[in-house]
Design a protein around this motif. Structure first.
Motif, mmCIF file in Angstrom:
data_model
loop_
_atom_site.group_PDB
_atom_site.id
_atom_site.type_symbol
_atom_site.label_atom_id
_atom_site.label_comp_id
_atom_site.label_asym_id
_atom_site.label_seq_id
_atom_site.Cartn_x
_atom_site.Cartn_y
_atom_site.Cartn_z
ATOM 1 N N LEU A 40 0.715 -1.154 -0.046
ATOM 2 C CA LEU A 40 0.213 0.101 -0.054
ATOM 3 C C LEU A 40 0.751 1.407 0.130
ATOM 4 O O LEU A 40 0.438 2.062 -0.820
ATOM 5 N N SER B 32 2.442 1.844 -3.518
ATOM 6 C CA SER B 32 0.780 2.147 -4.292
ATOM 7 C C SER B 32 0.721 3.579 -4.384
ATOM 8 O O SER B 32 0.447 4.206 -5.175
ATOM 9 N N SER C 286 -1.032 -1.960 -5.834
ATOM 10 C CA SER C 286 -2.355 -2.103 -5.151
ATOM 11 C C SER C 286 -2.799 -3.493 -5.123
ATOM 12 O O SER C 286 -3.016 -4.330 -5.853
ATOM 13 N N LYS D 100 -6.825 1.960 -3.123
ATOM 14 C CA LYS D 100 -5.712 2.373 -3.782
ATOM 15 C C LYS D 100 -5.846 2.039 -5.265
ATOM 16 O O LYS D 100 -5.623 2.645 -6.170
#
Length: 122
Positions: free
Chosen positions: A36, A39, A69, A75
């Motif tokens: 994350l 991302s 992601s 995201k």
């Protein structure tokens, strides 16, 4: 692949269209590398390139964001939405609409949906 693009921020739109057509990486849907932080970092980077009208590097950054992601994450939907803006600016309407569909499919935030719907209508 990144290093071949760094010096090409001033490409003409027809040159960029040729690159997009030759490199299927521009159609990445998700690599599922599940990070994350990366991302988000790449999505922010893409937004910076987009604000500078550097569509090639924006596209590359949004693709990287998609790769990191996790499937089903917000995201992922945000990266698709951002990439749809790039395709709209490049007059790549089918790609724009496909990315909007993917953004909605992957739970695009309801509080931002109006912006996405406006883009879809253009």
């Amino acid at each position: 692949m990144d290093n071949i693009f760094h010096s090409h921020a001033e490409l003409k739109s027809e040159e960029l269209a040729g690159i997009i057509n030759r490199f299927p990486i521009f159609y990445i849907k998700n690599c599922n590398l599940n990070n994350l932080n990366l991302s988000e970092q790449y999505r922010i980077e893409g937004n910076e390139f987009y604000r500078k009208s550097d569509m090639l590097n924006a596209l590359i950054s949004f693709n990287k964001s998609l790769c990191f992601s996790p499937t089903g994450s917000e995201k992922l939907s945000l990266a698709f939405a951002n990439r749809s803006a790039v395709f709209l600016d490049l007059k790549r309407y089918e790609e724009c609409l496909q990315n909007i569909r993917w953004a909605r499919e992957y739970n695009y935030p309801q509080d931002r949906l109006e912006k996405l719907l406006e883009r879809e209508e253009k």
